[in-house]
Design a protein around this motif. Structure first.
Motif, PDB file in Angstrom:
ATOM      1  N   GLY A  56     -68.037  18.906  21.641  1.00  0.00           N
ATOM      2  CA  GLY A  56     -68.392  19.420  20.320  1.00  0.00           C
ATOM      3  C   GLY A  56     -67.272  19.898  19.429  1.00  0.00           C
ATOM      4  N   HIS A  57     -66.037  19.509  19.724  1.00  0.00           N
ATOM      5  CA  HIS A  57     -64.959  19.888  18.808  1.00  0.00           C
ATOM      6  C   HIS A  57     -63.776  18.938  18.930  1.00  0.00           C
ATOM      7  N   ILE A  58     -62.960  18.967  17.893  1.00  0.00           N
ATOM      8  CA  ILE A  58     -61.720  18.179  17.863  1.00  0.00           C
ATOM      9  C   ILE A  58     -60.750  18.737  18.912  1.00  0.00           C
ATOM     10  N   GLY A  59     -59.813  17.884  19.373  1.00  0.00           N
ATOM     11  CA  GLY A  59     -58.799  18.361  20.316  1.00  0.00           C
ATOM     12  C   GLY A  59     -57.598  18.957  19.591  1.00  0.00           C
ATOM     13  N   GLU A  60     -56.880  19.814  20.293  1.00  0.00           N
ATOM     14  CA  GLU A  60     -55.664  20.419  19.737  1.00  0.00           C
ATOM     15  C   GLU A  60     -54.450  19.864  20.505  1.00  0.00           C
ATOM     16  N   PRO A  61     -53.277  19.827  19.869  1.00  0.00           N
ATOM     17  CA  PRO A  61     -52.084  19.307  20.556  1.00  0.00           C
ATOM     18  C   PRO A  61     -51.833  19.996  21.902  1.00  0.00           C
ATOM     19  N   GLU A  62     -52.190  21.269  21.978  1.00  0.00           N
ATOM     20  CA  GLU A  62     -51.958  22.020  23.231  1.00  0.00           C
ATOM     21  C   GLU A  62     -52.799  21.474  24.384  1.00  0.00           C
ATOM     22  N   HIS A  63     -53.969  20.897  24.069  1.00  0.00           N
ATOM     23  CA  HIS A  63     -54.774  20.287  25.148  1.00  0.00           C
ATOM     24  C   HIS A  63     -53.990  19.151  25.806  1.00  0.00           C
ATOM     25  N   ILE A  64     -53.281  18.390  25.001  1.00  0.00           N
ATOM     26  CA  ILE A  64     -52.518  17.264  25.550  1.00  0.00           C
ATOM     27  C   ILE A  64     -51.251  17.787  26.233  1.00  0.00           C
ATOM     28  N   ALA A  65     -50.621  18.784  25.603  1.00  0.00           N
ATOM     29  CA  ALA A  65     -49.385  19.336  26.188  1.00  0.00           C
ATOM     30  C   ALA A  65     -49.646  19.854  27.600  1.00  0.00           C
ATOM     31  N   SER A  66     -50.775  20.533  27.807  1.00  0.00           N
ATOM     32  CA  SER A  66     -50.993  21.082  29.149  1.00  0.00           C
ATOM     33  C   SER A  66     -51.319  19.981  30.152  1.00  0.00           C
ATOM     34  N   THR A  67     -51.900  18.891  29.681  1.00  0.00           N
ATOM     35  CA  THR A  67     -52.161  17.759  30.586  1.00  0.00           C
ATOM     36  C   THR A  67     -50.851  17.053  30.940  1.00  0.00           C
ATOM     37  N   VAL A  68     -49.989  16.904  29.952  1.00  0.00           N
ATOM     38  CA  VAL A  68     -48.684  16.270  30.214  1.00  0.00           C
ATOM     39  C   VAL A  68     -47.876  17.157  31.162  1.00  0.00           C
ATOM     40  N   LEU A  69     -47.958  18.471  30.960  1.00  0.00           N
ATOM     41  CA  LEU A  69     -47.267  19.397  31.877  1.00  0.00           C
ATOM     42  C   LEU A  69     -47.764  19.180  33.307  1.00  0.00           C
ATOM     43  N   PHE A  70     -49.068  19.075  33.455  1.00  0.00           N
ATOM     44  CA  PHE A  70     -49.634  18.836  34.797  1.00  0.00           C
ATOM     45  C   PHE A  70     -49.089  17.529  35.385  1.00  0.00           C
ATOM     46  N   LEU A  71     -49.149  16.440  34.602  1.00  0.00           N
ATOM     47  CA  LEU A  71     -48.681  15.147  35.128  1.00  0.00           C
ATOM     48  C   LEU A  71     -47.184  15.162  35.425  1.00  0.00           C
ATOM     49  N   PHE A 104     -57.962  10.618  30.490  1.00  0.00           N
ATOM     50  CA  PHE A 104     -58.511  10.772  29.138  1.00  0.00           C
ATOM     51  C   PHE A 104     -58.736  12.249  28.848  1.00  0.00           C
ATOM     52  N   VAL A 105     -58.219  12.692  27.714  1.00  0.00           N
ATOM     53  CA  VAL A 105     -58.359  14.103  27.318  1.00  0.00           C
ATOM     54  C   VAL A 105     -59.054  14.087  25.970  1.00  0.00           C
ATOM     55  N   ASP A 106     -60.393  13.989  26.023  1.00  0.00           N
ATOM     56  CA  ASP A 106     -61.137  13.638  24.810  1.00  0.00           C
ATOM     57  C   ASP A 106     -62.476  14.357  24.687  1.00  0.00           C
ATOM     58  N   GLY A 107     -62.650  15.433  25.421  1.00  0.00           N
ATOM     59  CA  GLY A 107     -63.911  16.182  25.320  1.00  0.00           C
ATOM     60  C   GLY A 107     -65.121  15.369  25.753  1.00  0.00           C
ATOM     61  N   GLY A 108     -64.894  14.310  26.538  1.00  0.00           N
ATOM     62  CA  GLY A 108     -66.010  13.503  27.041  1.00  0.00           C
ATOM     63  C   GLY A 108     -66.363  12.309  26.164  1.00  0.00           C
ATOM     64  N   ALA A 109     -65.593  12.077  25.100  1.00  0.00           N
ATOM     65  CA  ALA A 109     -65.955  11.022  24.139  1.00  0.00           C
ATOM     66  C   ALA A 109     -66.045   9.632  24.757  1.00  0.00           C
ATOM     67  N   THR A 110     -65.199   9.353  25.749  1.00  0.00           N
ATOM     68  CA  THR A 110     -65.267   8.020  26.361  1.00  0.00           C
ATOM     69  C   THR A 110     -66.103   8.005  27.633  1.00  0.00           C
ATOM     70  N   SER A 111     -66.141   9.133  28.354  1.00  0.00           N
ATOM     71  CA  SER A 111     -66.857   9.111  29.642  1.00  0.00           C
ATOM     72  C   SER A 111     -68.353   9.286  29.454  1.00  0.00           C
ATOM     73  N   SER A 112     -68.747  10.098  28.496  1.00  0.00           N
ATOM     74  CA  SER A 112     -70.166  10.452  28.352  1.00  0.00           C
ATOM     75  C   SER A 112     -70.580  10.485  26.890  1.00  0.00           C
ATOM     76  N   PRO A 113     -70.371   9.384  26.157  1.00  0.00           N
ATOM     77  CA  PRO A 113     -70.656   9.423  24.721  1.00  0.00           C
ATOM     78  C   PRO A 113     -72.093   9.825  24.402  1.00  0.00           C
ATOM     79  N   ALA A 114     -73.034   9.502  25.309  1.00  0.00           N
ATOM     80  CA  ALA A 114     -74.442   9.825  25.032  1.00  0.00           C
ATOM     81  C   ALA A 114     -74.691  11.325  25.009  1.00  0.00           C
ATOM     82  N   GLY A 115     -73.722  12.107  25.505  1.00  0.00           N
ATOM     83  CA  GLY A 115     -73.869  13.563  25.470  1.00  0.00           C
ATOM     84  C   GLY A 115     -73.367  14.186  24.188  1.00  0.00           C
ATOM     85  N   ALA A 116     -72.907  13.368  23.242  1.00  0.00           N
ATOM     86  CA  ALA A 116     -72.357  13.917  22.000  1.00  0.00           C
ATOM     87  C   ALA A 116     -73.473  14.507  21.137  1.00  0.00           C
TER      88      ALA A 116
END
Ligand code: NDP
Length: 257
Positions: free
Chosen positions: A211-226, A240-252
């Motif tokens: 239910g919301h747009i992503g922020e650059p920090e969401h990606i930064a923390s994932t890149v830090l993890f990787l 995928f760091v997308d709030g579920g947009a590709t895995s579960s689009p029907a839940g939008a």
């Protein structure tokens, strides 16, 4: 600190996701070289990042400039532990109205540039280094008007798997972070005014299960993890760091009653 004594190169480190990741890396103890084309923007970013940052002007589509930038980063910091090949451009390429040079510039930046950035870094990467490539949900969503961009990012995924095979003997990991819509300057006019930003946020929120747009920090923390040892056995994956947009689009929200 999770990156103490580590060294990193981030292409496109002067804005958006790259800059947020550089901030996070520095905060976690790393020395970070950032690249970009616009020297003033790059210098401003490096000043903000402080003494553990190095600004290197280099166009990712210029192989010689990329090789020189990686060599300078290695000269200053020693061998590299982390490469985040992040520089990328959008570029509309609708079928029926696209000039070859526009199509090719997207591919040259987002795909060819990524390959030659990795190739340039190979000489300077430490055994056990981590490479993260920036993908996109657009590689799977079929957004109208984005053939070149989608193909470039799908190419990044395919290439990451090949590179993971090739580099495993050196213990080098290659993974992809695939962001959904993230609030960065890449969106241009869509974020240019408060009203435009509100409308854009609402559009993304409606099609995102969380239910919301992503922020650059969401990606930064994932890149830090990787990049970190926490991901020591993760190889050849796309996260995928997308709030579920590709895995579960029907839940939008747009599909909820
Ligand atoms: P920004 O426009 O905020 O940042 C792009 C960065 O890349 C800038 O530092 C820019 O600097 C640099 N750059 C662009 N072209 C080149 C080039 N030829 N050589 C060197 N540097 C270059 O965008 P984002 O942070 O949003 O994008 C970063 C990556 O994330 C891109 O690969 C993008 O495709 C990907 N992505 C973004 C999403 C989003 O919603 N924001 C979603 C999915 C993926 P300069 O212009 O000075 O060269």
């Amino acid at each position: 600190m999770r990156l103490s004594n580590k060294t990193a190169l981030i292409t496109g480190g002067s804005s958006g996701i790259g800059l947020a990741t550089a901030r996070r890396f520095v905060a976690e103890g790393a020395s970070v070289a950032i690249t970009g084309r616009d020297a003033r923007r790059l210098e401003a970013a490096a000043r903000e990042l402080g003494p553990n940052a190095l600004a290197l002007v280099a166009d990712a589509t210029d192989i010689a400039a990329t090789e020189a930038a990686v060599a300078r980063a290695a000269e200053r910091f020693g061998q590299l532990d982390i490469l985040f090949a992040n520089a990328g451009i959008p570029g509309a390429t609708p079928a029926g109205a696209t000039k070859p040079e526009v199509f090719e510039q997207v591919i040259r930046t987002n795909l060819t540039g990524v390959f030659f950035t990795v190739q340039a870094a190979l000489l300077h990467l430490r055994k056990g280094a981590s490479i993260i490539l920036n993908g996109s949900v657009i590689s799977v969503l079929g957004n109208p008007g984005y053939s070149a961009y989608a193909a470039s990012k799908a190419g990044v995924r395919a290439m990451a798997r090949v590179l993971a095979s090739e580099l495993s003997p050196r213990g080098i990991r290659v993974n992809v972070v695939a962001p959904g819509a993230i609030r960065t300057p890449i969106w241009g006019a869509a974020l240019a005014t408060p009203d435009a930003e509100k409308a854009f946020e609402a559009r993304i929120a409606a099609t995102t299960p969380l239910g919301h747009i992503g922020e650059p920090e969401h990606i930064a923390s994932t890149v830090l993890f990787l990049a970190s040892d926490d991901a020591a056995h993760i190889q050849g994956q796309e996260l995928f760091v997308d709030g579920g947009a590709t895995s579960s689009p029907a839940g939008a929200p747009i599909y909820r009653g």
